[in-house]
Design a protein around this motif. Structure first.
Motif, PDB file in Angstrom:
ATOM      1  N   ARG A 166      -1.957   1.345  -4.213  1.00  0.00           N
ATOM      2  CA  ARG A 166      -2.034   2.216  -2.979  1.00  0.00           C
ATOM      3  C   ARG A 166      -3.353   2.376  -2.270  1.00  0.00           C
ATOM      4  O   ARG A 166      -4.237   2.019  -3.205  1.00  0.00           O
ATOM      5  CB  ARG A 166      -1.984   3.743  -3.916  1.00  0.00           C
ATOM      6  CG  ARG A 166      -0.386   3.811  -4.355  1.00  0.00           C
ATOM      7  CD  ARG A 166      -0.450   5.187  -5.364  1.00  0.00           C
ATOM      8  NE  ARG A 166       0.955   5.163  -5.965  1.00  0.00           N
ATOM      9  CZ  ARG A 166       1.319   4.539  -6.760  1.00  0.00           C
ATOM     10  NH1 ARG A 166       0.595   3.563  -7.754  1.00  0.00           N
ATOM     11  NH2 ARG A 166       2.717   4.904  -7.427  1.00  0.00           N
TER      12      ARG A 166
ATOM     13  N   GLU B   9       6.290   5.088   6.142  1.00  0.00           N
ATOM     14  CA  GLU B   9       5.683   4.085   5.261  1.00  0.00           C
ATOM     15  C   GLU B   9       5.753   2.532   6.127  1.00  0.00           C
ATOM     16  O   GLU B   9       6.677   2.455   6.867  1.00  0.00           O
ATOM     17  CB  GLU B   9       6.578   3.844   3.885  1.00  0.00           C
ATOM     18  CG  GLU B   9       6.310   5.047   2.909  1.00  0.00           C
ATOM     19  CD  GLU B   9       7.243   6.469   3.427  1.00  0.00           C
ATOM     20  OE1 GLU B   9       7.076   7.105   2.745  1.00  0.00           O
ATOM     21  OE2 GLU B   9       7.919   6.322   4.462  1.00  0.00           O
TER      22      GLU B   9
ATOM     23  N   VAL C 186       6.254   2.188  -2.081  1.00  0.00           N
ATOM     24  CA  VAL C 186       5.208   2.820  -2.697  1.00  0.00           C
ATOM     25  C   VAL C 186       4.068   2.250  -2.335  1.00  0.00           C
ATOM     26  O   VAL C 186       2.971   2.964  -1.932  1.00  0.00           O
ATOM     27  CB  VAL C 186       5.299   2.682  -4.470  1.00  0.00           C
ATOM     28  CG1 VAL C 186       3.972   3.022  -5.049  1.00  0.00           C
ATOM     29  CG2 VAL C 186       6.426   3.616  -4.871  1.00  0.00           C
ATOM     30  N   ARG C 187       3.766   0.682  -1.891  1.00  0.00           N
ATOM     31  CA  ARG C 187       2.963   0.232  -1.594  1.00  0.00           C
ATOM     32  C   ARG C 187       2.476   0.509  -0.027  1.00  0.00           C
ATOM     33  O   ARG C 187       1.416   0.550   0.235  1.00  0.00           O
ATOM     34  CB  ARG C 187       2.900  -1.336  -1.613  1.00  0.00           C
ATOM     35  CG  ARG C 187       2.807  -1.708  -3.271  1.00  0.00           C
ATOM     36  CD  ARG C 187       3.098  -3.207  -3.573  1.00  0.00           C
ATOM     37  NE  ARG C 187       2.754  -3.769  -4.884  1.00  0.00           N
ATOM     38  CZ  ARG C 187       3.657  -3.619  -5.839  1.00  0.00           C
ATOM     39  NH1 ARG C 187       4.976  -3.103  -5.359  1.00  0.00           N
ATOM     40  NH2 ARG C 187       3.554  -4.161  -7.037  1.00  0.00           N
TER      41      ARG C 187
END
Length: 323
Positions: free
Chosen positions: A112, A196, A277-278
């Motif tokens: 992250r 994202e 998520v990344r």
């Protein structure tokens, strides 16, 4: 010219790198298990030496590094080292015998982010075993380069794109059905608000980067570099672009992340989770300034080329044949 060993040279990047190196006059040796064929045909493959080695099996008996060293390389490009033990074995065998060792890491050493685009000076924050293995190898190699003079360079490719394989889609996975769904004009559901990001890179641009690192050895040894396209793309912007490639108006809806994830095909769920998520976004300024790296392809250009190839291969269905 140099004798260059590419470990894993039949893969995505090697399919572009081998021809480039041959055309520059280098002597090229491809080391692989011999199970895969290059993704793209080229006359260069008839001019190189192919050596069949099973890395995992040879590492178990402590022979892999020795066998690579016995090939007498000037330069080694290692595309398939995934853990510190494997990296250490080959480095110890090559120490004092090679001019340059280039280690293929990954943007997944980043977990992250605090700020984007992330730069190489940002700390590695891996969140899975793959990223941890790459990060541990990077850290050890940089220590060896700076304290003991081992000529190592690390590079971090993004989501690699090119003819012959499925690019990471707006769903954050490699399911080709995502593109067929869009081609039909069906609704695509994205997580959260679709903000994202993914950061692709064409395999040929990775090959270009490797050659620039070799040709600018003094600027690349002892350093780590991001190796991606100029800009990351958002899931939403990516999806909208693909709809328009197929002549469709975007039909996109959104769900909270965990709810959305439950609706992703189980085969691709963890892949989607990892990418979303990344939310990758990385700077190439260091590569530009030190190596003169300029990607030929934007993320969307690289993806479009791949999708067209998937349509031609029948892996993506375009009912209107317009992409």
């Amino acid at each position: 010219m140099s004798r260059i060993i590419i470990i894993g040279g039949s893969g995505h990047v090697g399919s572009y790198l081998v021809p480039r190196l041959v055309e520059l006059g280098h002597e090229v040796v491809n080391v692989s298990r011999g199970a895969a064929k290059p993704y793209r045909p080229h006359y260069a493959w008839s001019l190189i030496e192919n050596v069949k080695l099973d890395r995992k099996a040879e590492e178990k008996v402590g022979e892999f590094g020795k066998k690579i060293a016995a090939l007498n390389p000037d330069i080694v490009v290692d595309m398939i080292s995934f853990d510190l033990a494997g990296t250490q074995q080959i480095v110890e065998a090559l120490r004092g015998k090679v001019e340059h060792y280039l280690f293929a890491s990954s943007i997944w050493v980043y977990g992250r982010h605090v700020a984007v685009p992330s730069a190489e000076i940002d700390p590695a924050t891996p969140i899975d075993s793959y990223g941890k293995g790459k990060a541990e190898s990077e850290a050890w190699l940089m220590r060896e380069a700076r304290l003991n003079g081992f000529p190592a360079t690390c590079f971090r490719p993004g989501h690699i794109v090119g003819e012959g394989w499925v690019p990471t889609s707006p769903m954050g996975n490699s399911n080709p059905e995502v593109y067929s769904l869009i081609a039909r004009g069906d609704e695509l559901i994205l997580p959260n608000l679709g903000h994202e990001t993914l950061h692709h890179v064409h395999a040929d641009d990775v090959a270009q980067w490797i050659i620039r690192a070799i040709e600018n050895r003094s600027a690349s040894v002892g350093e780590i570099f991001n190796t991606v396209s100029e800009q990351a793309i958002t899931l939403r912007g990516y999806a909208e672009a693909v709809y328009r490639w197929f002549g469709k108006e975007p039909r996109i809806s959104f769900k909270p992340f965990e709810t959305w994830l439950e609706g992703v095909d189980s085969e691709f769920r963890e892949n989607s989770r990892g990418h979303v998520v990344r939310s990758s976004s990385h700077s190439i300024e260091k590569s530009r300034q030190r190596l003169g790296y300029e990607p030929r392809y934007s993320s969307l250009q690289a993806i479009h080329e791949s999708v067209r190839a998937l349509i031609a291969d029948g892996k993506v269905t375009d009912p209107d044949a317009r992409a």
